[in-house]
Design a protein around this motif. Sequence first.
Motif, PDB file in Angstrom:
ATOM      1  N   MET A  39      -1.979  27.272  36.255  1.00 38.03           N
ATOM      2  CA  MET A  39      -2.345  25.936  36.712  1.00 38.03           C
ATOM      3  C   MET A  39      -3.512  25.977  37.700  1.00 38.03           C
ATOM      4  O   MET A  39      -4.404  25.135  37.641  1.00 38.03           O
ATOM      5  CB  MET A  39      -1.153  25.244  37.374  1.00 38.03           C
ATOM      6  CG  MET A  39      -1.458  23.826  37.834  1.00 38.03           C
ATOM      7  SD  MET A  39      -0.077  23.005  38.613  1.00 38.03           S
ATOM      8  CE  MET A  39      -0.026  23.796  40.193  1.00 38.03           C
ATOM      9  N   VAL A  40      -3.540  26.940  38.622  1.00 37.38           N
ATOM     10  CA  VAL A  40      -4.541  26.921  39.681  1.00 37.38           C
ATOM     11  C   VAL A  40      -5.800  27.722  39.357  1.00 37.38           C
ATOM     12  O   VAL A  40      -6.754  27.678  40.123  1.00 37.38           O
ATOM     13  CB  VAL A  40      -3.960  27.413  41.036  1.00 37.38           C
ATOM     14  CG1 VAL A  40      -2.787  26.555  41.448  1.00 37.38           C
ATOM     15  CG2 VAL A  40      -3.600  28.876  41.000  1.00 37.38           C
ATOM     16  N   LYS A  41      -5.813  28.415  38.244  1.00 37.87           N
ATOM     17  CA  LYS A  41      -7.000  29.228  37.946  1.00 37.87           C
ATOM     18  C   LYS A  41      -8.215  28.330  37.713  1.00 37.87           C
ATOM     19  O   LYS A  41      -8.118  27.264  37.119  1.00 37.87           O
ATOM     20  CB  LYS A  41      -6.763  30.156  36.764  1.00 37.87           C
ATOM     21  CG  LYS A  41      -6.775  29.480  35.419  1.00 37.87           C
ATOM     22  CD  LYS A  41      -6.628  30.489  34.315  1.00 37.87           C
ATOM     23  CE  LYS A  41      -6.767  29.751  32.991  1.00 37.87           C
ATOM     24  NZ  LYS A  41      -6.806  30.626  31.874  1.00 37.87           N
ATOM     25  N   THR A  42      -9.357  28.773  38.237  1.00 37.51           N
ATOM     26  CA  THR A  42     -10.591  27.999  38.080  1.00 37.51           C
ATOM     27  C   THR A  42     -11.592  28.741  37.210  1.00 37.51           C
ATOM     28  O   THR A  42     -12.594  28.181  36.810  1.00 37.51           O
ATOM     29  CB  THR A  42     -11.234  27.701  39.447  1.00 37.51           C
ATOM     30  OG1 THR A  42     -11.462  28.928  40.126  1.00 37.51           O
ATOM     31  CG2 THR A  42     -10.332  26.803  40.264  1.00 37.51           C
ATOM     32  N   THR A  43     -11.318  29.998  36.963  1.00 40.66           N
ATOM     33  CA  THR A  43     -12.168  30.767  36.065  1.00 40.66           C
ATOM     34  C   THR A  43     -11.448  30.875  34.733  1.00 40.66           C
ATOM     35  O   THR A  43     -10.325  30.406  34.586  1.00 40.66           O
ATOM     36  CB  THR A  43     -12.442  32.182  36.631  1.00 40.66           C
ATOM     37  OG1 THR A  43     -11.201  32.885  36.709  1.00 40.66           O
ATOM     38  CG2 THR A  43     -13.092  32.109  37.992  1.00 40.66           C
ATOM     39  N   GLY A  44     -12.066  31.494  33.791  1.00 45.09           N
ATOM     40  CA  GLY A  44     -11.476  31.618  32.460  1.00 45.09           C
ATOM     41  C   GLY A  44     -10.330  32.603  32.393  1.00 45.09           C
ATOM     42  O   GLY A  44      -9.695  32.737  31.362  1.00 45.09           O
TER      43      GLY A  44
END
Length: 165
Positions: A39-44
């Motif tokens: 949910m919190v990942k901002t990269t791939g």
Amino acid sequence: MWSCSNEDEWERFLIPFKKGQTKGNVILVTTRIPQLAQMVKTTGQYIDLKGLDPENFTKLFFAWVFGDEQPQNHHSGLLDIGNQIKEKLKGSPLAAKTVGRLLRSYIDLGHWTRVLESKEWEFQNGENDIMPALKLSFDYLPFQLQQCFIYCGCFLKITNLVKKS
């Protein structure tokens, strides 16, 4: 992160970082909950760190139990119980330290058996769950330290309530 109920809560957390600068801020999130990481990942991608390999985990666990000393010959029964407890710790260095220090407090077959047979292990769910190990360390604290721990734990809840209002 232990919890984040939804993406809106995560976005609220990020607001101060987005206001001042558009570049230069980095947040490193660690969690034991794969859904939270997703949910919190901002990269791939996110990096899924596994527990220690069994050999190194065994060395670490028994180092916390026995320190620099080698287990004595009369510790063979303890080592058998220790190995059964070790399997419940899921390769987690934090769990190894916590439970290892708990076992170190009493190098005694009865104490180790009580830890192994504790009902806390029944509440373990999922392959990454080490909460029963952490709860055990709390259960074996002296009463006055348990009270102190509980008292200090209240402040986080109050802080969360203030932030939500």
